[in-house]
Design a protein around this motif. Structure first.
Motif, PDB file in Angstrom:
ATOM      1  N   CYS A   1      -4.254   5.195   7.354  1.00 12.21           N
ATOM      2  CA  CYS A   1      -5.171   5.545   6.265  1.00 12.21           C
ATOM      3  C   CYS A   1      -4.352   6.135   5.129  1.00 12.21           C
ATOM      4  N   HIS A   2      -4.921   6.144   3.939  1.00 11.15           N
ATOM      5  CA  HIS A   2      -4.252   6.782   2.815  1.00 11.15           C
ATOM      6  C   HIS A   2      -4.276   8.299   2.999  1.00 11.15           C
ATOM      7  N   SER A   3      -3.256   8.960   2.524  1.00  8.96           N
ATOM      8  CA  SER A   3      -3.239  10.420   2.563  1.00  8.96           C
ATOM      9  C   SER A   3      -4.335  10.968   1.644  1.00  8.96           C
ATOM     10  N   GLY A   4      -4.849  12.130   1.991  1.00 11.32           N
ATOM     11  CA  GLY A   4      -5.814  12.748   1.093  1.00 11.32           C
ATOM     12  C   GLY A   4      -7.138  13.100   1.711  1.00 11.32           C
ATOM     13  N   GLY A   5      -7.198  13.174   3.053  1.00 12.34           N
ATOM     14  CA  GLY A   5      -8.449  13.624   3.651  1.00 12.34           C
ATOM     15  C   GLY A   5      -8.929  12.719   4.763  1.00 12.34           C
ATOM     16  N   THR A   6      -9.825  13.252   5.569  1.00 18.60           N
ATOM     17  CA  THR A   6     -10.305  12.533   6.743  1.00 18.60           C
ATOM     18  C   THR A   6     -11.314  11.453   6.408  1.00 18.60           C
TER      19      THR A   6
ATOM     20  N   ALA B   1       0.855  -1.178   0.000  1.00 17.75           N
ATOM     21  CA  ALA B   1       0.000   0.000   0.000  1.00 17.75           C
ATOM     22  C   ALA B   1       0.892   1.228   0.000  1.00 17.75           C
ATOM     23  N   ASN B   2       0.496   2.258  -0.733  1.00 19.15           N
ATOM     24  CA  ASN B   2       1.322   3.458  -0.894  1.00 19.15           C
ATOM     25  C   ASN B   2       0.692   4.664  -0.198  1.00 19.15           C
TER      26      ASN B   2
ATOM     27  N   ALA C   1       4.238   9.102   8.642  1.00 17.12           N
ATOM     28  CA  ALA C   1       3.746   8.893   7.273  1.00 17.12           C
ATOM     29  C   ALA C   1       4.700   7.936   6.557  1.00 17.12           C
ATOM     30  N   PHE C   2       4.133   7.126   5.674  1.00 17.01           N
ATOM     31  CA  PHE C   2       4.920   6.148   4.926  1.00 17.01           C
ATOM     32  C   PHE C   2       4.748   6.352   3.429  1.00 17.01           C
ATOM     33  N   ASP C   3       5.854   6.254   2.710  1.00 14.42           N
ATOM     34  CA  ASP C   3       5.793   6.242   1.250  1.00 14.42           C
ATOM     35  C   ASP C   3       5.159   4.942   0.769  1.00 14.42           C
ATOM     36  N   ARG C   4       5.542   3.843   1.430  1.00 13.91           N
ATOM     37  CA  ARG C   4       4.975   2.531   1.085  1.00 13.91           C
ATOM     38  C   ARG C   4       5.198   1.566   2.251  1.00 13.91           C
ATOM     39  N   VAL C   5       4.293   0.609   2.348  1.00 14.98           N
ATOM     40  CA  VAL C   5       4.444  -0.467   3.319  1.00 14.98           C
ATOM     41  C   VAL C   5       4.153  -1.793   2.630  1.00 14.98           C
ATOM     42  N   ALA C   6       4.836  -2.840   3.081  1.00 17.79           N
ATOM     43  CA  ALA C   6       4.546  -4.209   2.656  1.00 17.79           C
ATOM     44  C   ALA C   6       3.918  -4.907   3.856  1.00 17.79           C
TER      45      ALA C   6
ATOM     46  N   VAL D   1       8.793   1.961   4.299  1.00 15.87           N
ATOM     47  CA  VAL D   1       9.690   3.053   3.902  1.00 15.87           C
ATOM     48  C   VAL D   1       8.961   4.353   4.208  1.00 15.87           C
ATOM     49  N   SER D   2       9.526   5.146   5.098  1.00 18.84           N
ATOM     50  CA  SER D   2       8.895   6.411   5.465  1.00 18.84           C
ATOM     51  C   SER D   2       9.040   7.421   4.334  1.00 18.84           C
TER      52      SER D   2
END
Length: 581
Positions: free
Chosen positions: A520-525, A499-500, A546-551, A573-574
């Motif tokens: 949660c994904h970035s981009g709003g509540t 997930a990114n 915040a994470f750039d991506r997680v496995a 990866v943060s």
């Protein structure tokens, strides 16, 4: 060490076709295809595996000779002694043989050596003990014996016949036993090389039951249902880390069904309760990370006979007492393991030149030998190279090694045999004995041998992703489907998703070093949030928000009769780390 992320790319048309025909979620279809399961027939066999799918083991070299001799011992009421290894695979292999032979009315007993006081495998000293007291007519090894040349020779001199059942790689000639049932012997082409020691023991029992049936043995007594032994087989197979494909997957899946039906052995039920689990929630993860460490703690810190006694007792009070002892031993194991791991890390920090070498060979006086394999595995994973840890006492070093994919550690030890007193094991794990004055020569030879093989190994470890999966696409049905693909393990890994662009909405440290988060994904509540757990973080460091991506792995988190969706973060990866690369 920086890891390379690689996302698998299954054919989209094949994904859609399999998804429609099964039917299942496209993500589930992708996972199946990534494991080579591309047809509905293959998927059906994979999802509904049963003991009927097992290959017949009658072609394993020497198994017919072993069966004939054991049948003779049963008929003649000869004394049979089973000699097992002290890890969970060895203990369960011992008990599979013991319980079946007991059901046959055989005069049988078992011995499991003490790891620290006696060391690995059948030795002449054991033969001397058997000769002096309660001498058996037939000795059967379980998960050991292939390298016991001198011990078998001594047994022959003492009039004790020996049958070896084992699965460890060979490092020399076979012992002069009545039979050596080891699928890894060079002249065996039966195709059972991937079995754990307990799998070899079950194969022998399958053939022995048929041999007795053919002779009319079961006319006068009930024929044992071998399915009931599969709980032991599942424990030993998962503990040994053999590939969970083919027969191993069938055996573990069946064993899980036996455990989940709730009619467990008193000891196993008690242990499950101690782990705060319910039988119907038991999966490969619960066995690997809760049950097996406690069972293995007996052999690592004291005597593995305690684990065997727990698994065979029918007395709930006795089971509770033994489970308490195992719990205390496991806690002590954690402490000792942590101490040695910190010492190793401090050594590497003080002398970083070690990390420029192809392999790590570290030694110290009086390290606790029972936990060296665990620590070696952690270091091998962290530094992506083979690791051998050696404890030196009175001039002799004994140790454990762990490897990485692509490097056969036992083969590497074979190339250094001139500097060793003994060794044995598998491609990924091995034990070793070396004189203290030969440590330097061994270290140099081992590093050189590993270096000669590293051209075939990726310089950086890979994170292999099954597919990208947005949090909004996670559903209860998908988690159920992912769980239905169990058992997971070596060769059949738990699906890993990516997930990114994730934000941490809530965070807390639990258990001292584990981070529980709400992501949660970035981009709003209004973005969907889902719980996550990341194990073994450093709580003293600044943790990213915040994470750039997680496995992650996807699972149900079960607790007190409830279940909620949970991500288990394996790699992350943060945003800051991503911006610096």
């Amino acid at each position: 060490m920086m890891k390379h992320w690689r996302t698998l790319q299954p054919d989209n048309q094949l994904v859609q076709s399999l998804s429609a025909k099964l039917p299942c979620h496209p993500v589930t279809a992708s996972v199946l295809i990534n494991r080579g399961i591309t047809s509905t027939r293959a998927a059906g066999a994979y999802l509904r595996s049963s003991l009927n799918q097992l290959k017949t083991p009658f072609g394993i070299k020497d198994i017919d000779t072993a069966v004939q001799r054991i049948g003779q011992a049963i008929d003649s009421r000869e004394k049979i002694r089973i000699f097992g290894d002290y890890d969970v695979d060895g203990v369960t292999a011992t008990l599979v043989l013991y319980e079946f032979l007991t059901s046959c009315g055989a005069e049988v007993a078992y011995t499991i050596p003490h790891r620290l006081n006696e060391g690995y495998g059948l030795q002449p000293l054991h033969i001397h003990r058997f000769t002096a007291s309660d001498r058996p007519d037939l000795l059967i090894t379980a998960d050991c014996g292939t390298g016991s040349i001198e011990a078998v020779r001594e047994a022959n001199r003492s009039g004790i016949e020996v049958i070896v059942t084992d699965h460890h790689s060979l490092s020399g000639p076979l012992p002069d036993a009545v039979a050596v049932v080891n699928p890894k012997r060079p002249d065996c082409n039966a195709g059972f090389e991937q079995l754990a020691g307990v799998g070899v023991a079950l194969s022998l029992v399958i053939c022995l039951r048929k041999h007795l049936r053919d002779g009319g043995f079961w006319r006068s007594r009930p024929q044992p249902n071998l399915r009931e032994l599969c709980d032991l087989v599942a424990l030993g197979t998962l503990a040994d880390g053999v590939p969970l494909t083919g027969d191993n997957r069938v055996l573990v899946r069946t064993g899980l069904e036996v455990i989940r039906n709730g009619k467990n052995r008193a000891g196993l039920s008690t242990l499950i309760d101690r782990c705060k689990c319910k039988p119907d929630d038991i999966g490969t993860e619960e066995i690997a990370y809760r049950l097996i460490p406690r069972l293995n703690a007996a052999g690592r810190m004291d005597s593995a006979s305690l684990a065997a006694a727990l698994l065979t007792t029918s007395d709930l009070e006795e089971a509770a007492r033994m489970a308490d002892v195992l719990e205390a031993l496991n806690e002590r194991r954690r402490q000792v393991e942590g101490e040695i791991l910190r010492e190793c890390r401090a050594h590497l920090l003080a002398d970083p030149a070690n990390l420029q070498k192809s392999a790590l060979v570290l030694s110290r006086k009086n390290w606790h030998g029972g936990v060296l394999g665990i620590v070696a595995a952690r270091l091998a994973e962290r530094h992506h190279r083979p690791v051998v840890l050696i404890s030196v006492q009175q001039g002799l070093g004994t140790g454990s090694g762990r490897s990485i994919d692509g490097i056969d550690i036992t083969g590497c030890l074979a190339a250094c045999a001139q500097h060793l007193e003994g060794y044995g094991g598998h491609a990924m794990a091995a034990g070793v004995r070396v004189m203290e004055n030969n440590l330097g020569k061994f270290r140099e030879a081992f590093e050189k041998q590993v270096l000669s093989l590293t051209t075939d190994v990726e310089s950086a470890p890979e994170v292999i992703i099954d597919c990208e999966l947005a949090l909004s696409d996670i559903s209860d049905a998908l988690i159920d489907e992912i769980e239905s693909l169990e058992p997971y393990g070596a060769g059949n890994p738990n699906p890993l998703f990516r997930a990114n662009d994730l934000q941490v909405r809530q965070s807390q440290i639990v258990g001292g070093a584990h981070r529980r988060m709400l992501l949660c994904h970035s981009g709003g509540t209004r973005q969907r949030s889902i719980g996550a757990i990341q194990f073994n973080v450093d709580p003293d460091k600044s943790l990213p928000d915040a994470f750039d991506r997680v496995a992650f792995r996807l699972q149900w988190n079960r607790w007190n009769g409830r279940k909620v969706a949970q991500l288990v973060i394996e790699e992350a990866v943060s945003l800051q780390e991503a911006s610096q690369r």
